[in-house]
Design a protein around this motif. Structure first.
Motif, mmCIF file in Angstrom:
data_model
loop_
_atom_site.group_PDB
_atom_site.id
_atom_site.type_symbol
_atom_site.label_atom_id
_atom_site.label_comp_id
_atom_site.label_asym_id
_atom_site.label_seq_id
_atom_site.Cartn_x
_atom_site.Cartn_y
_atom_site.Cartn_z
ATOM 1 N N LYS A 16 0.828 -1.197 0.000
ATOM 2 C CA LYS A 16 0.000 0.000 0.000
ATOM 3 C C LYS A 16 0.869 1.257 0.000
ATOM 4 N N LEU A 17 0.396 2.290 -0.664
ATOM 5 C CA LEU A 17 1.073 3.580 -0.683
ATOM 6 C C LEU A 17 0.107 4.673 -0.235
ATOM 7 N N ILE A 18 0.657 5.808 0.147
ATOM 8 C CA ILE A 18 -0.137 7.010 0.407
ATOM 9 C C ILE A 18 0.469 8.138 -0.424
ATOM 10 N N PRO A 19 -0.288 9.179 -0.720
ATOM 11 C CA PRO A 19 0.277 10.291 -1.494
ATOM 12 C C PRO A 19 1.418 10.963 -0.733
ATOM 13 N N ALA A 20 2.470 11.318 -1.454
ATOM 14 C CA ALA A 20 3.575 12.055 -0.860
ATOM 15 C C ALA A 20 3.285 13.555 -0.942
ATOM 16 N N THR A 21 3.568 14.262 0.142
ATOM 17 C CA THR A 21 3.478 15.719 0.117
ATOM 18 C C THR A 21 4.772 16.279 -0.480
ATOM 19 N N THR A 22 4.891 17.589 -0.491
ATOM 20 C CA THR A 22 6.123 18.202 -1.015
ATOM 21 C C THR A 22 7.088 18.607 0.087
ATOM 22 N N HIS A 23 6.575 18.793 1.323
ATOM 23 C CA HIS A 23 7.404 19.335 2.393
ATOM 24 C C HIS A 23 7.197 18.577 3.712
ATOM 25 N N ALA A 24 8.158 18.745 4.593
ATOM 26 C CA ALA A 24 8.067 18.231 5.956
ATOM 27 C C ALA A 24 8.529 19.325 6.905
ATOM 28 N N ARG A 25 7.717 19.622 7.912
ATOM 29 C CA ARG A 25 8.179 20.492 8.994
ATOM 30 C C ARG A 25 8.692 19.573 10.102
ATOM 31 N N VAL A 26 9.962 19.743 10.433
ATOM 32 C CA VAL A 26 10.645 18.822 11.338
ATOM 33 C C VAL A 26 10.872 19.509 12.673
ATOM 34 N N PHE A 27 10.515 18.799 13.742
ATOM 35 C CA PHE A 27 10.632 19.309 15.101
ATOM 36 C C PHE A 27 11.617 18.432 15.869
ATOM 37 N N LEU A 28 12.686 19.028 16.376
ATOM 38 C CA LEU A 28 13.621 18.344 17.262
ATOM 39 C C LEU A 28 13.454 18.974 18.638
ATOM 40 N N MET A 79 15.797 13.335 22.724
ATOM 41 C CA MET A 79 15.305 14.158 21.624
ATOM 42 C C MET A 79 14.082 13.501 21.000
ATOM 43 N N LEU A 80 12.977 14.191 21.030
ATOM 44 C CA LEU A 80 11.774 13.772 20.315
ATOM 45 C C LEU A 80 11.888 14.319 18.897
ATOM 46 N N GLU A 81 11.945 13.428 17.925
ATOM 47 C CA GLU A 81 12.024 13.814 16.518
ATOM 48 C C GLU A 81 10.655 13.587 15.897
ATOM 49 N N ALA A 82 10.021 14.660 15.459
ATOM 50 C CA ALA A 82 8.680 14.549 14.880
ATOM 51 C C ALA A 82 8.624 15.372 13.604
ATOM 52 N N ALA A 83 7.695 15.008 12.743
ATOM 53 C CA ALA A 83 7.524 15.749 11.497
ATOM 54 C C ALA A 83 6.052 15.801 11.131
ATOM 55 N N SER A 84 5.689 16.890 10.497
ATOM 56 C CA SER A 84 4.352 17.061 9.942
ATOM 57 C C SER A 84 4.501 17.302 8.445
ATOM 58 N N ALA A 121 14.242 26.342 25.013
ATOM 59 C CA ALA A 121 15.444 27.084 24.633
ATOM 60 C C ALA A 121 16.280 26.343 23.594
ATOM 61 N N THR A 122 16.085 25.031 23.477
ATOM 62 C CA THR A 122 16.940 24.248 22.575
ATOM 63 C C THR A 122 16.181 23.628 21.413
ATOM 64 N N ALA A 123 14.891 23.865 21.308
ATOM 65 C CA ALA A 123 14.095 23.255 20.237
ATOM 66 C C ALA A 123 14.580 23.731 18.867
ATOM 67 N N GLU A 124 14.527 22.820 17.895
ATOM 68 C CA GLU A 124 14.902 23.144 16.519
ATOM 69 C C GLU A 124 13.728 22.793 15.604
ATOM 70 N N ILE A 125 13.270 23.779 14.845
ATOM 71 C CA ILE A 125 12.136 23.585 13.940
ATOM 72 C C ILE A 125 12.558 24.066 12.560
ATOM 73 N N SER A 126 12.380 23.217 11.556
ATOM 74 C CA SER A 126 12.809 23.583 10.206
ATOM 75 C C SER A 126 11.890 22.955 9.174
ATOM 76 N N ASP A 127 11.828 23.578 8.011
ATOM 77 C CA ASP A 127 11.108 23.024 6.875
ATOM 78 C C ASP A 127 12.105 22.428 5.888
ATOM 79 N N GLN A 128 11.775 21.248 5.385
ATOM 80 C CA GLN A 128 12.605 20.556 4.405
ATOM 81 C C GLN A 128 11.706 20.063 3.291
ATOM 82 N N SER A 129 12.316 19.725 2.166
ATOM 83 C CA SER A 129 11.526 19.007 1.166
ATOM 84 C C SER A 129 11.204 17.626 1.720
ATOM 85 N N TYR A 130 10.085 17.087 1.284
ATOM 86 C CA TYR A 130 9.691 15.752 1.743
ATOM 87 C C TYR A 130 10.779 14.729 1.418
ATOM 88 N N PHE A 131 11.325 14.810 0.208
ATOM 89 C CA PHE A 131 12.357 13.845 -0.175
ATOM 90 C C PHE A 131 13.595 13.971 0.704
#
Length: 315
Positions: free
Chosen positions: A66-78, A118-123, A145-155
């Motif tokens: 099974k597959l699901i549609p791929a988005t274009t971006h991921a917002r990554v939370f460390l 480190m909790l690594e999560a992505a939306s 004070a140490t959280a890192e939030i960034s946007d990346q391409s999904y790939f």
């Protein structure tokens, strides 16, 4: 075929189950050399013996998944934590409400020689839609004070380990021995068990390999031979050791894996069968219980001469 033989787990398993839970159909060569097609509706006994069956009943030559549609971006939370219990409580919270697309976690070494978490999560998203950071982070007790939030391409997010692999190959470490320790810890004992290990674990013990720790919901697991503790939430705990090619060092790490496993076994834990933990046939019987009889029957039916994967010592 390799990940489908062991289960296949990752940061989306709390939502979608294991890789094996998302297989529609398989083409398999049995131990008798027969090419078979199987699924939940056709030749189900073989289907269920092969998925999570550790290569004992068939060689997977084709899989429909099974597959699901791929988005274009991921917002990554460390998100970082100094306290294990707070970390695991937040992990439990975010997989319960499934607010993130992806959830994993790690123990990260500190300059003082200790560990933080480190909790690594992505939306995942495709603009113009965008994640609601306030909703995603609500009620979480990380160190702001140490959280890192960034946007990346999904790939780039999905493929983020490739540069690490390339670097390890470049410096000649990729082909070193990797006596990994991979287990599932009951949710009711995770703070006790992991806390006890992390109190004495050093970077030398891991060979500077990563330490993974993240929860999954066992209700998402649907295949009978995939073994986990009998609790609704369990934690995957991996000490992904790297050893220099020195037999004594490798042997010491493997022996330590066995010691850590025996402690976990007594707490109701299970191994994830990709690691280097010495196992006897009695251990394997207990590992597959209550599905041991099912595996024995499948082995007799599909590989009666025991030609497939004898080195594991299961039969």
């Amino acid at each position: 075929g390799g990940t489908l033989s062991v289960g296949g787990i990752g940061g989306m398993s709390h939502r979608h189950g294991l890789q094996i839970d998302n297989v529609v159909e398989l083409q398999v060569v049995t131990g008798e050399g027969k090419l078979e097609t199987c699924s939940r509706e056709r030749n189900r006994a073989l289907f269920e013996a092969v998925l999570g069956g550790l290569g004992q009943c068939g060689i997977i030559t084709r899989a429909t998944v099974k597959l699901i549609p791929a988005t274009t971006h991921a917002r990554v939370f460390l998100l970082f934590y100094d306290d294990l219990a707070t970390f695991t409580a937040d992990q439990r919270r975010v997989i319960a409400d499934e607010r993130f697309s992806y959830v994993e976690g790690q123990a990260v070494s500190t300059d003082s020689g200790g560990w933080r978490y480190m909790l690594e999560a992505a939306s995942f998203f495709t603009p113009p839609a965008a994640p609601n950071d306030a909703a995603l982070l609500a009620d979480l007790r990380y160190d702001r004070a140490t959280a890192e939030i960034s946007d990346q391409s999904y790939f780039d997010f999905i493929n983020r380990l490739e540069p690490v692999v390339h670097f390890l190959k470049t410096i000649g470490v990729w082909n070193f021995p990797h006596p990994w320790f991979d287990v599932f810890v009951p949710g009711s004992r995770v703070n006790e068990y992991v806390g006890e290990i992390m109190a004495s674990l050093t970077l030398d013990d891991t060979g500077s390999g990563p330490v993974l720790l993240y929860p999954v919901k066992t209700s998402r697991f649907t295949l009978p031979l995939f073994a986990t503790p009998n609790e609704p939430v369990v934690w995957l705990f991996d000490i992904l050791r790297t050893a220099p090619p020195i037999p004594e060092v490798v042997a010491a790490m493997v022996a330590d894996n066995r010691r850590l496993f025996e402690r976990l076994r007594d707490l109701g834990g299970k191994r994830y069968a990709i690691g280097a933990i010495p196992f006897s046939q009695a251990d394997w019987k207990e590992h597959f219980r209550p599905g041991w009889g099912r595996l024995v029957s499948a082995k007799r039916r599909y590989d009666p001469d025991n030609v497939l994967t004898p080195g594991q010592g299961i039969f």
